[in-house]
Write a protein that holds these residues in place. Structure first.
Motif, PDB file in Angstrom:
ATOM      1  N   GLY A  98       0.783  -1.109  -0.122  1.00  0.00           N
ATOM      2  CA  GLY A  98       0.125   0.126   0.034  1.00  0.00           C
ATOM      3  C   GLY A  98       0.772   1.495  -0.116  1.00  0.00           C
ATOM      4  N   LEU A  99       2.060   1.110  -0.375  1.00  0.00           N
ATOM      5  CA  LEU A  99       3.122   2.424  -0.107  1.00  0.00           C
ATOM      6  C   LEU A  99       3.188   2.888  -1.634  1.00  0.00           C
ATOM      7  N   SER A 100       3.514   3.970  -1.880  1.00  0.00           N
ATOM      8  CA  SER A 100       3.831   4.626  -3.141  1.00  0.00           C
ATOM      9  C   SER A 100       5.355   4.244  -3.583  1.00  0.00           C
ATOM     10  N   LYS A 101       5.480   3.626  -4.836  1.00  0.00           N
ATOM     11  CA  LYS A 101       6.513   3.332  -5.517  1.00  0.00           C
ATOM     12  C   LYS A 101       6.752   3.413  -6.864  1.00  0.00           C
ATOM     13  N   SER A 102       7.971   3.597  -7.472  1.00  0.00           N
ATOM     14  CA  SER A 102       8.180   3.817  -8.777  1.00  0.00           C
ATOM     15  C   SER A 102       9.510   3.222  -9.270  1.00  0.00           C
ATOM     16  N   ALA A 103       9.544   1.963  -9.920  1.00  0.00           N
ATOM     17  CA  ALA A 103      10.822   1.291 -10.123  1.00  0.00           C
ATOM     18  C   ALA A 103      11.509   1.946 -11.046  1.00  0.00           C
ATOM     19  N   CYS A 104      11.188   3.161 -11.875  1.00  0.00           N
ATOM     20  CA  CYS A 104      11.703   3.745 -12.894  1.00  0.00           C
ATOM     21  C   CYS A 104      11.179   4.999 -13.048  1.00  0.00           C
ATOM     22  N   HIS A 105      11.842   6.143 -13.494  1.00  0.00           N
ATOM     23  CA  HIS A 105      11.334   7.407 -13.416  1.00  0.00           C
ATOM     24  C   HIS A 105       9.914   7.556 -14.620  1.00  0.00           C
ATOM     25  N   ASN A 106      10.222   6.678 -15.664  1.00  0.00           N
ATOM     26  CA  ASN A 106       9.252   6.776 -16.848  1.00  0.00           C
ATOM     27  C   ASN A 106       9.074   5.614 -17.437  1.00  0.00           C
ATOM     28  N   LEU A 107       7.893   5.136 -17.902  1.00  0.00           N
ATOM     29  CA  LEU A 107       7.823   3.946 -18.727  1.00  0.00           C
ATOM     30  C   LEU A 107       6.523   4.349 -19.572  1.00  0.00           C
ATOM     31  N   VAL A 108       6.888   4.196 -20.845  1.00  0.00           N
ATOM     32  CA  VAL A 108       5.967   4.211 -22.053  1.00  0.00           C
ATOM     33  C   VAL A 108       5.664   3.013 -22.631  1.00  0.00           C
ATOM     34  N   SER A 109       4.319   2.647 -22.630  1.00  0.00           N
ATOM     35  CA  SER A 109       4.108   1.369 -23.308  1.00  0.00           C
ATOM     36  C   SER A 109       2.968   1.564 -24.517  1.00  0.00           C
ATOM     37  N   TYR A 110       2.980   0.739 -25.348  1.00  0.00           N
ATOM     38  CA  TYR A 110       1.696   1.234 -26.578  1.00  0.00           C
ATOM     39  C   TYR A 110       1.712  -0.061 -27.102  1.00  0.00           C
ATOM     40  N   SER A 111       0.313   0.035 -27.804  1.00  0.00           N
ATOM     41  CA  SER A 111      -0.203  -1.194 -28.515  1.00  0.00           C
ATOM     42  C   SER A 111      -1.308  -0.838 -29.886  1.00  0.00           C
ATOM     43  N   LYS A 112      -1.183  -1.304 -30.826  1.00  0.00           N
ATOM     44  CA  LYS A 112      -2.060  -1.314 -31.814  1.00  0.00           C
ATOM     45  C   LYS A 112      -3.342  -1.661 -31.603  1.00  0.00           C
ATOM     46  N   ASP A 113      -3.187  -2.706 -31.082  1.00  0.00           N
ATOM     47  CA  ASP A 113      -4.492  -3.562 -30.631  1.00  0.00           C
ATOM     48  C   ASP A 113      -5.118  -3.540 -29.434  1.00  0.00           C
ATOM     49  N   LEU A 114      -4.470  -3.386 -28.335  1.00  0.00           N
ATOM     50  CA  LEU A 114      -5.205  -3.207 -27.109  1.00  0.00           C
ATOM     51  C   LEU A 114      -5.626  -1.725 -26.484  1.00  0.00           C
ATOM     52  N   GLY A 115      -6.455  -1.465 -25.853  1.00  0.00           N
ATOM     53  CA  GLY A 115      -6.753  -0.244 -25.206  1.00  0.00           C
ATOM     54  C   GLY A 115      -5.932   0.283 -24.116  1.00  0.00           C
ATOM     55  N   CYS A 116      -5.944   1.419 -23.574  1.00  0.00           N
ATOM     56  CA  CYS A 116      -5.173   1.945 -22.517  1.00  0.00           C
ATOM     57  C   CYS A 116      -5.253   0.981 -21.133  1.00  0.00           C
ATOM     58  N   GLY A 117      -6.608   0.561 -21.039  1.00  0.00           N
ATOM     59  CA  GLY A 117      -6.872  -0.053 -19.821  1.00  0.00           C
ATOM     60  C   GLY A 117      -6.167  -1.608 -19.729  1.00  0.00           C
ATOM     61  N   GLU A 118      -6.134  -1.903 -20.735  1.00  0.00           N
ATOM     62  CA  GLU A 118      -5.491  -3.529 -20.862  1.00  0.00           C
ATOM     63  C   GLU A 118      -3.936  -3.231 -20.784  1.00  0.00           C
ATOM     64  N   ILE A 119      -3.411  -2.168 -21.380  1.00  0.00           N
ATOM     65  CA  ILE A 119      -1.909  -2.010 -21.431  1.00  0.00           C
ATOM     66  C   ILE A 119      -1.658  -1.571 -19.846  1.00  0.00           C
ATOM     67  N   VAL A 120      -2.468  -0.588 -19.210  1.00  0.00           N
ATOM     68  CA  VAL A 120      -1.955  -0.400 -18.174  1.00  0.00           C
ATOM     69  C   VAL A 120      -1.953  -1.543 -17.060  1.00  0.00           C
TER      70      VAL A 120
END
Length: 410
Positions: A337-359
């Motif tokens: 339940g604590l705030s965490k980030s393993a890296c500063h930024n992560l961009v992910s993308y797909s031609k087939d899936l929506g944002c909900g499934e990607i995230v």
């Protein structure tokens, strides 16, 4: 009692990387004095190609005074193909978008109570009951079940972190920060343990848009003792699902010559005409946010941009930047339940899936104690590709990715 306020890796393709120069153009944001407002335009500026030379591009403005989510999004549309009928098409699109923005706000809200509205708030108020929800909300809830996504069950933990984000000074924020409060950290750990356990809290899909929020007797008692009223909330993920809903609504009506993007990093580009777009790849280096490269693409795409730094005025609801450079975010780990980030930024993308499934598939990589790119490589088989920063290097796993470096750019 607390009062609630509001190891084996698969055989993967090699990761590609570029080293980032200290001399390239940067967007300097000094954390010591707080982040300057960059605004929504900073996120979406790289999404449109030749905006100043192509006729017909306009930002679509809503035409409603009712509560809506359009303030979180920018919808850009090219009316060139409409020719002399551009005004009429714009009016049709505005009407459609306005209604969809209203519906999405009401549907996904964990706060709004309204007669006849069976939304996320209604599910929380009717634990254990069979509730018939809108098909779009049922679709989103079904995805949570499909991917066994437990983040929305951290709703009571999100409420605790809201006090940090609403703080008006570092001293106030520090008082509410679980990192400095062992008792609060233990409380959040109790919440996380229940949130991870389907025997404590879970969604039951019953078909025909019917769903039930199951909560065990023990967890209900815990909630009552601690003044908890909300056990399910999409939280920071909400705009990913709203982006999909808005995009799907526009696409179903034939409006595909444009894109929409939220201030918090969720983009749906619907353009099928082969036009080239670019997406800014920001990177945090210490107290600065740089722009080392841009991603080029020319097909409909869903993009998710997760970051541990604020970039827009609205980010105040999800981030708090201390003067010493520490940043607390709404990205909470289901482990504790604590705030965490393993890296500063992560961009992910797909031609087939929506944002909900990607995230839902990439968030566990980003919200972790340490960064492991193995799961990102495994997602390649599903057509989900990623770009991330590690140290002073920008890395990616899409061999066909087109990058435009800004290093040494004028």
């Amino acid at each position: 009692m607390r009062n609630n306020r509001k190891d084996q890796k698969p055989n993967l393709k090699p990761v590609t990387k570029i080293e980032l120069s200290e001399e390239h153009r940067t967007l300097r944001i000094v954390l010591a004095v707080g982040f300057l407002v960059i605004g929504v335009a900073a996120i979406v500026v790289g999404l449109v190609s030749l905006l100043n030379t192509e006729n017909g591009w306009q930002e679509v403005q809503i035409s409603t005074k009712s509560a809506n989510c359009a303030g979180d999004f920018v919808l850009m549309y090219d009316f060139s193909d409409a020719g002399a009928f551009a005004t009429a098409v714009n009016k049709q699109l505005t009407t459609l978008y306005s209604q969809a923005a209203e519906d999405a706000y009401r549907m996904f809200s964990a706060d709004l109570r309204e007669d006849g509205l069976q939304n996320v708030r209604y599910l929380n108020d009717h634990v254990g009951e069979v509730v018939t929800v809108d098909p779009a909300l049922y679709k989103a809830l079904s995805l949570l079940v499909k991917y066994d996504c437990r983040y929305p069950y951290l709703a009571p933990a999100y409420a605790e972190y809201d006090r940090v984000f609403m703080a008006e000074s570092d001293a106030e924020a520090a008082r509410y920060d679980p990192a400095g409060d062992p008792e609060l950290a233990r409380y959040l750990l109790d919440i996380a343990e229940s949130a991870r356990d389907p025997q404590m809290v879970n969604l039951e899909l019953l078909g025909d848009n019917r769903v039930r929020l199951f909560v065990s007797g023990a967890y209900q008692q815990f909630a009552e003792q601690n003044g908890i009223e909300t056990l399910l909330d999409f939280g920071w993920m909400k705009n990913a699902f709203i982006a999909d809903y808005l995009a799907d609504t526009l696409e179903a009506a034939g409006f595909t010559n444009g894109y929409l993007s939220s201030y918090d990093g969720f983009t749906r580009n619907l353009d099928r005409r082969g036009n080239e777009y670019s997406f800014n790849l920001f990177d945090r280096q210490g107290n600065d946010v740089n722009l080392p490269a841009r991603m080029k693409y020319d097909t409909p795409l869903s993009i998710v941009f997760l970051r541990d730094f604020p970039m827009a005025e609205q980010d105040k609801w999800h981030y708090y930047a201390f003067e010493n450079g520490k940043i607390v975010t709404a990205f909470l780990d289901a482990a504790d339940g604590l705030s965490k980030s393993a890296c500063h930024n992560l961009v992910s993308y797909s031609k087939d899936l929506g944002c909900g499934e990607i995230v839902m598939q990439t968030a566990p990589v980003f919200i972790a104690d340490g960064f492991d790119d193995g799961p990102l490589g495994a997602l390649e088989e599903k057509g989900v590709y990623s770009i991330w920063s590690q140290g002073n290097a920008l890395k990616w796993n899409d061999s066909s990715l087109k990058l435009e470096s800004t290093v040494n750019a004028e």
